[in-house]
Design an enzyme around this catalytic site. Structure first.
Site, PDB file in Angstrom:
ATOM      1  N   CYS A 134       0.855  -1.184   0.000  1.00 54.05           N
ATOM      2  CA  CYS A 134       0.000   0.000   0.000  1.00 54.05           C
ATOM      3  C   CYS A 134       0.890   1.233   0.000  1.00 54.05           C
ATOM      4  O   CYS A 134       1.785   1.349   0.827  1.00 54.05           O
ATOM      5  CB  CYS A 134      -0.892  -0.015   1.242  1.00 54.05           C
ATOM      6  N   CYS A 137       0.238   3.354   3.625  1.00 59.01           N
ATOM      7  CA  CYS A 137       0.711   2.890   4.937  1.00 59.01           C
ATOM      8  C   CYS A 137       1.873   1.905   4.840  1.00 59.01           C
ATOM      9  O   CYS A 137       2.439   1.516   5.858  1.00 59.01           O
ATOM     10  CB  CYS A 137      -0.436   2.275   5.738  1.00 59.01           C
ATOM     11  N   CYS A 157      -1.254 -10.716  -7.217  1.00 54.92           N
ATOM     12  CA  CYS A 157      -1.678 -11.819  -6.362  1.00 54.92           C
ATOM     13  C   CYS A 157      -1.656 -11.283  -4.929  1.00 54.92           C
ATOM     14  O   CYS A 157      -0.599 -11.089  -4.341  1.00 54.92           O
ATOM     15  CB  CYS A 157      -0.710 -12.985  -6.542  1.00 54.92           C
TER      16      CYS A 157
END
Length: 168
Positions: A134, A137, A157
């Site tokens: 991400c 974060c 995946c």
């Protein structure tokens, strides 16, 4: 006097030994470091805060770089219209129309939402492809492979534990 040749192998071996020995105790997880350098993100919390905020399995995957068992995520069969977001910070990551059944046991997508994820050479193994995390974060999401469907040819995946689904 022994002469030590400076080679890439010697350097990498020394770095691995240093990190394995805990020389950098402030580096708590793969998600908090990239390419051996401390990285900052828009959302940062202490290890204690992440442990309180996430389930045990979410913490293991998002903050420690683990992988959930294949075929264990309820999101694998999720087929409704919506968005898959980061379970750590809520950032929307993948649209449901980019999801496909790869047969691998993990939710798979052929493309992320613009600016949602970042990729790095995998810190866990030289055998794995690029790690996906991400961008807000730094949470570990999974890996990206080059065996996906058209139009991108990519297969993101992703651990279902790292995601939350929001129906639209």
């Amino acid at each position: 006097m022994k002469i030590i040749r400076r080679t890439k192998r010697n350097f990498l071996g020394a770095m691995a030994a240093t990190l394995a020995g805990g020389a950098a105790p402030w580096r708590g997880s793969m998600a908090e470091t990239r390419s051996g350098l401390l990285t900052s993100y828009e959302i940062e919390h202490s290890r204690t805060h992440w442990r309180r905020r996430l389930s045990t399995e979410q913490y293991r995957v998002l903050r420690r770089g683990a992988t959930e068992p294949p075929f264990s995520s309820p999101l694998l069969a999720e087929a409704r219209n919506g968005t898959f977001a980061c379970a750590g910070c809520g950032l929307p990551l993948f649209a449901s129309n980019a999801k496909f059944d790869s047969g691998t046991g993990w939710p798979s997508f052929w493309k992320p939402l613009d600016g949602a994820v970042a990729t790095d050479a995998s810190a866990s193994s030289v055998m794995l492809p690029n790690e996906v995390h991400c961008r807000r974060c730094g949470g570990h999401l999974g890996h990206v492979f080059d065996d996906g469907p058209k139009p991108t040819g990519l297969r993101y995946c992703i651990n279902g534990t790292a995601l939350v689904f929001r129906q639209t």
